[in-house]
Design a protein around this motif. Structure first.
Motif, PDB file in Angstrom:
ATOM      1  N   ARG A   1      82.104  -2.292  -8.103  1.00 51.91           N
ATOM      2  CA  ARG A   1      83.550  -2.060  -8.085  1.00 51.91           C
ATOM      3  C   ARG A   1      84.062  -1.606  -9.450  1.00 51.91           C
ATOM      4  NH1 ARG A   1      86.074  -7.482  -5.809  1.00 51.91           N
ATOM      5  NH2 ARG A   1      87.986  -6.249  -6.092  1.00 51.91           N
ATOM      6  N   SER A   2      83.412  -2.050 -10.507  1.00 50.23           N
ATOM      7  CA  SER A   2      83.816  -1.675 -11.866  1.00 50.23           C
ATOM      8  C   SER A   2      82.560  -1.451 -12.710  1.00 50.23           C
ATOM      9  CB  SER A   2      84.712  -2.753 -12.489  1.00 50.23           C
ATOM     10  OG  SER A   2      85.917  -2.892 -11.778  1.00 50.23           O
TER      11      SER A   2
ATOM     12  N   VAL B   1      75.189   5.331  -1.998  1.00 48.39           N
ATOM     13  CA  VAL B   1      75.707   5.785  -0.703  1.00 48.39           C
ATOM     14  C   VAL B   1      76.531   4.684  -0.046  1.00 48.39           C
ATOM     15  CG1 VAL B   1      75.060   6.523   1.609  1.00 48.39           C
ATOM     16  CG2 VAL B   1      73.857   7.457  -0.372  1.00 48.39           C
ATOM     17  N   ARG B   2      76.056   3.447  -0.120  1.00 45.44           N
ATOM     18  CA  ARG B   2      76.823   2.338   0.459  1.00 45.44           C
ATOM     19  C   ARG B   2      78.186   2.228  -0.206  1.00 45.44           C
ATOM     20  NH1 ARG B   2      73.805  -1.801  -1.025  1.00 45.44           N
ATOM     21  NH2 ARG B   2      72.455  -1.732   0.813  1.00 45.44           N
ATOM     22  N   ARG B   3      78.201   2.409  -1.501  1.00 47.42           N
ATOM     23  CA  ARG B   3      79.462   2.329  -2.244  1.00 47.42           C
ATOM     24  C   ARG B   3      80.426   3.429  -1.818  1.00 47.42           C
ATOM     25  NH1 ARG B   3      80.894   4.526  -7.590  1.00 47.42           N
ATOM     26  NH2 ARG B   3      82.451   3.167  -8.589  1.00 47.42           N
ATOM     27  N   LEU B   4      79.897   4.612  -1.544  1.00 49.03           N
ATOM     28  CA  LEU B   4      80.746   5.729  -1.124  1.00 49.03           C
ATOM     29  C   LEU B   4      81.219   5.563   0.312  1.00 49.03           C
ATOM     30  CD1 LEU B   4      78.719   8.651  -2.731  1.00 49.03           C
ATOM     31  CD2 LEU B   4      80.940   7.783  -3.483  1.00 49.03           C
ATOM     32  N   LEU B   5      80.368   4.999   1.170  1.00 42.78           N
ATOM     33  CA  LEU B   5      80.730   4.827   2.579  1.00 42.78           C
ATOM     34  C   LEU B   5      81.685   3.662   2.789  1.00 42.78           C
ATOM     35  CD1 LEU B   5      77.273   5.428   4.321  1.00 42.78           C
ATOM     36  CD2 LEU B   5      79.256   6.959   4.307  1.00 42.78           C
ATOM     37  N   SER B   6      81.554   2.621   1.960  1.00 42.39           N
ATOM     38  CA  SER B   6      82.405   1.435   2.097  1.00 42.39           C
ATOM     39  C   SER B   6      83.084   1.150   0.767  1.00 42.39           C
ATOM     40  CB  SER B   6      81.572   0.234   2.547  1.00 42.39           C
ATOM     41  OG  SER B   6      80.902   0.510   3.758  1.00 42.39           O
ATOM     42  N   PRO B   7      84.017   1.991   0.383  1.00 39.91           N
ATOM     43  CA  PRO B   7      84.653   1.827  -0.942  1.00 39.91           C
ATOM     44  C   PRO B   7      85.470   0.541  -1.027  1.00 39.91           C
ATOM     45  CG  PRO B   7      85.831   3.455   0.368  1.00 39.91           C
ATOM     46  CD  PRO B   7      84.597   3.107   1.152  1.00 39.91           C
ATOM     47  N   GLN B   8      85.462  -0.044  -2.197  1.00 37.48           N
ATOM     48  CA  GLN B   8      86.259  -1.229  -2.469  1.00 37.48           C
ATOM     49  C   GLN B   8      87.132  -0.974  -3.686  1.00 37.48           C
ATOM     50  OE1 GLN B   8      83.176  -4.245  -2.918  1.00 37.48           O
ATOM     51  NE2 GLN B   8      83.514  -4.956  -0.834  1.00 37.48           N
ATOM     52  N   GLU B   9      88.220  -1.707  -3.755  1.00 44.89           N
ATOM     53  CA  GLU B   9      89.130  -1.571  -4.884  1.00 44.89           C
ATOM     54  C   GLU B   9      88.442  -2.039  -6.168  1.00 44.89           C
ATOM     55  OE1 GLU B   9      92.208  -0.290  -5.119  1.00 44.89           O
ATOM     56  OE2 GLU B   9      91.963   0.371  -3.045  1.00 44.89           O
TER      57      GLU B   9
END
Length: 342
Positions: free
Chosen positions: A31-32, A302-310
């Motif tokens: 996330r950061s 890819v997981r980060r792009l498919l399921s973005p979080q704040e």
């Protein structure tokens, strides 16, 4: 100084084992990534300082009430042949270990740099013979290869991004822009310097499992940072497709640079699954082509792009940054403050 050496030893053990393991398993770094990358650097620096400091302080305990006094006493023994009877066997052993570890870390850092630079130099010579300038922008060249390949070769004003014919044929214009932006982000943000430091740390202490975790985690975070730069101008769907296409390419590309699929950058140096990390680290220092860490980096991206979080809230980011400063301040204070206070 006994308690100082004890506290430093405890801190070194904590930073060498449980803390890196917990951080490598945490979900929030995605996330950061920039904040997490700073924390990894603080852990590495504070851990090394605590490890060397604990041995040094223990070794100097019989000849000084603090580090500065102990160093003055040691200097008198070395330079002016003062009596050394105050130092027992274990104190001499600790001092020797501290000196050897410091020399080993510095030597490995310099040796790693030399190997990387030699690898890059040889690679540039090959590119001068085999590559041709690209119309996609300055500092970009094309090699005749059917598989999708993209990587950047750091080198200051001589930095270059390398693309293959196969990649340019497989990507749409927007996807190719995403690849180029990603690679340029690695170069402009000097990610190769971080990879160099963590590759050297792993080379120096290969028996310490957390050095592998640190290198792999930092490599993944660097890829995420470059992805974020590409997302400023290109869509997530475009970037994901570009990563997938490059990931379908060969398991490895020539060493000494950053591959778009990061497959050949051991320990996840290059962004697996596509855009590389700043794959500037010699393949021989990182890991085998197509390693599990490289695949893991691709999956994480890819997981980060498919399921973005704040991103982490600002107060939490500030808390992590304060923790970084505290990690660096505590061993420094334990070593220096007693001497300053007399």
């Amino acid at each position: 100084m006994f308690w100082t050496s004890y506290l430093l030893a405890v801190l070194a053990i904590v930073l060498a084992w449980p803390v890196p393991i917990l951080l490598s398993r945490a979900q929030w770094p995605a996330r950061s990534p920039f904040t997490a990358m700073l924390l990894w650097q603080a852990i590495a620096l504070a851990g090394g300082l605590s490890m060397i400091g604990a041995m040094l302080v223990y070794g100097l305990e019989p000849i000084g009430d603090n580090l500065l006094a102990g160093l003055r006493g040691l200097a008198g023994m070395v330079l002016f042949n003062a009596p050394t009877t105050a130092l027992g066997f274990w104190h001499l052993f600790a001092l020797s270990a501290a000196a050897l570890l410091t020399a080993h870390l510095v030597f490995t850092l310099l040796l790693t740099y030399y190997r990387i630079e030699r690898q890059r130099r040889r690679h540039r010579e090959l590119l001068a013979l085999l590559a041709s300038p690209s119309t996609d922008g300055p500092g970009t060249v094309v090699i005749n290869h059917d598989s999708p390949v993209a990587y950047c070769l750091p080198g200051g004003a001589r930095s270059v991004t390398v693309l293959s014919d196969g990649l340019m044929a497989a990507l749409e214009p927007a996807e190719l822009r995403a690849v180029l932006i990603h690679e340029n982000a690695h170069l402009s943000q000097r990610h190769h310097l971080l990879l160099w430091a963590f590759a050297a740390w792993r080379q120096a202490l290969p028996w310490l499992p957390t050095t592998r975790l640190a290198q792999e985690s930092v490599s993944t975070l660097i890829e995420m940072l470059a992805d974020d730069v590409a997302l400023k101008t290109e869509s997530k769907a475009t970037l994901i497709k570009a990563i997938a296409i490059v990931a379908s390419g060969p398991a490895g590309v020539p060493g000494g640079r950053v591959a778009f699929n990061g497959a050949d950058l051991p320990s996840g140096d290059a962004g697996a699954g596509g855009i590389s990390a700043a794959g500037m680290v010699d393949a021989g220092l990182q890991g085998s082509p197509g390693s599990a860490s490289s695949a893991g980096t691709t999956v994480s991206r890819v997981r980060r792009l498919l399921s973005p979080q704040e991103p982490l809230p600002a107060p939490l980011r500030a808390l992590v940054l304060a923790g970084c400063l505290l990690l660096l301040a505590v061993p420094t204070a334990l070593l220096i403050v007693p001497g300053l206070l007399g």
